[in-house]
Write an enzyme that holds these catalytic residues in place. Structure first.
Site, PDB file in Angstrom:
ATOM      1  N   CYS A 125      40.823  43.508  34.885  1.00 62.35           N
ATOM      2  CA  CYS A 125      41.214  43.222  33.502  1.00 62.35           C
ATOM      3  C   CYS A 125      41.657  44.503  32.796  1.00 62.35           C
ATOM      4  CB  CYS A 125      40.074  42.544  32.762  1.00 62.35           C
ATOM      5  SG  CYS A 125      38.505  43.427  32.782  1.00 62.35           S
ATOM      6  N   SER A 156      31.033  38.481  27.879  1.00 59.84           N
ATOM      7  CA  SER A 156      32.233  38.155  28.654  1.00 59.84           C
ATOM      8  C   SER A 156      32.164  38.696  30.072  1.00 59.84           C
ATOM      9  CB  SER A 156      33.480  38.704  27.950  1.00 59.84           C
ATOM     10  OG  SER A 156      33.546  40.118  28.066  1.00 59.84           O
ATOM     11  N   ALA A 157      31.097  39.394  30.396  1.00 55.96           N
ATOM     12  CA  ALA A 157      30.937  39.958  31.738  1.00 55.96           C
ATOM     13  C   ALA A 157      29.979  39.077  32.530  1.00 55.96           C
ATOM     14  CB  ALA A 157      30.412  41.388  31.660  1.00 55.96           C
ATOM     15  N   GLY A 158      30.533  38.295  33.423  1.00 58.76           N
ATOM     16  CA  GLY A 158      29.706  37.406  34.232  1.00 58.76           C
ATOM     17  C   GLY A 158      29.091  38.127  35.418  1.00 58.76           C
ATOM     18  N   GLY A 160      29.967  38.157  38.517  1.00 58.96           N
ATOM     19  CA  GLY A 160      30.936  38.826  39.373  1.00 58.96           C
ATOM     20  C   GLY A 160      31.308  40.205  38.864  1.00 58.96           C
ATOM     21  N   THR A 161      31.574  40.291  37.555  1.00 64.33           N
ATOM     22  CA  THR A 161      31.911  41.585  36.958  1.00 64.33           C
ATOM     23  C   THR A 161      30.766  42.565  37.113  1.00 64.33           C
ATOM     24  OG1 THR A 161      33.388  40.564  35.340  1.00 64.33           O
ATOM     25  CG2 THR A 161      32.544  42.758  34.811  1.00 64.33           C
ATOM     26  N   ARG A 162      29.561  42.111  36.826  1.00 62.74           N
ATOM     27  CA  ARG A 162      28.399  42.997  36.873  1.00 62.74           C
ATOM     28  C   ARG A 162      28.105  43.467  38.304  1.00 62.74           C
ATOM     29  NH1 ARG A 162      25.475  42.630  31.980  1.00 62.74           N
ATOM     30  NH2 ARG A 162      26.403  41.105  30.573  1.00 62.74           N
TER      31      ARG A 162
END
Length: 289
Positions: A125, A156-158, A160-162
């Site tokens: 992103c 907004s950080a799920g 997967g992002t984490r």
């Protein structure tokens, strides 16, 4: 108008936002949504008359009418999916960190030649948000070092992002160099827990020498206009300023609120970029100017 049929693997938050955007497209028609278990995304697809499968990539094998697949799973999963999609002659848009194909930031490097490749990677992103600004500045003056601080709402950080923070920073850094043209770079991500949630903001510091700041501002302004074609609320909330040999600018991204909340501009920009690439592929295949 004839539309290009697409498949989508992984209807989580990003996948469902993609699906809403695809359903709105003049050139794309969702044919199949794939997961490995029953989920809200699978149910959403069924409710809208879209075929579904919970058999993973195996669910795609009976379909011979799908031209594009969006993969919203994980890097590990995409490494398994990519050769299967290539063998079936399906154009793959990879929204994972796998980077099987080259990085594609549509405002910067999307060409007809790239659309002939079997697989393109959407970077991150922050990569979609800031690589175009790096490229714009670099078109005026060589960037010796680019540093990005991407601040996004924690909500907004799920998962997967984490779980992929390291991959996020390294992939974004590489894209600032490989696509944006900076000689070197660094990316930092901040998950901000503020309530109400903040919009995505990207602060870029670029080390240069002897730059004409008016030329830089013009280049950045033109790039912002290009991105606003597919991300309307992409704005430079701090126009480029220069002190000594450092140019600083700040970009804000607000989402459309299709499925994700508007503060999740960090997710909206990558799904919007993916749809932009897919529509370019569809228009080329359909012979639309």
């Amino acid at each position: 108008m004839e539309k290009i049929k697409i498949g989508l693997i992984g209807p989580g938050n990003i996948g469902r936002d993609l699906l809403v955007k695809i359903m709105r497209s003049e050139y794309l028609e969702p044919e199949l949504v794939i997961n490995v278990f029953e989920s809200g995304g699978i149910q959403f697809a069924r409710e809208h008359g879209i075929h579904t499968s919970i058999e993973g990539i195996k669910g795609l094998l009976p379909y011979d009418n799908i031209d594009i697949v969006f993969d919203c799973t994980s890097a590990t999963a995409h490494l398994e999916h990519a050769p299967i999609l290539k063998e079936k002659g399906i154009f793959a848009l990879d929204l994972t960190p796998a980077a099987v194909g080259p990085y594609c930031v549509p405002a910067v490097n999307l060409t007809d030649e790239m659309l002939d490749l079997p697989n393109l990677n959407l970077v991150t992103c922050a990569g979609q948000a800031i690589v175009p600004i790096v490229a714009a500045i670099n078109s005026v003056v060589q960037i010796e070092y680019a540093e990005l601080i991407a601040s996004i709402a924690s909500k907004s950080a799920g998962a997967g992002t984490r779980a992929n923070i390291d991959e996020f920073t390294q992939t974004t850094r590489r894209a600032m160099v490989d696509v944006g043209g900076a000689k070197s770079g660094k990316a930092i991500i901040i998950l901000n827990p503020a309530e109400p949630p903040i919009n995505m903001r990207n602060t870029l510091h670029a080390k240069v020498s002897h730059a004409d700041i008016d030329e830089v501002r013009h280049a950045v302004d033109e790039m912002v206009k290009k991105i606003q074609v597919y991300v309307p609320e992409y704005t430079a909330i701090l126009e480029p300023i220069m002190k000594d040999d450092i140019i600083t600018t700040m970009i804000q991204v607000v989402g459309r609120g299709d499925y994700l909340p508007t503060y999740a501009g960090n997710l909206d920009i990558i799904t919007s970029a993916a749809v932009n690439i897919a529509e370019a592929y569809a228009k080329k295949k359909l012979g639309v100017k």
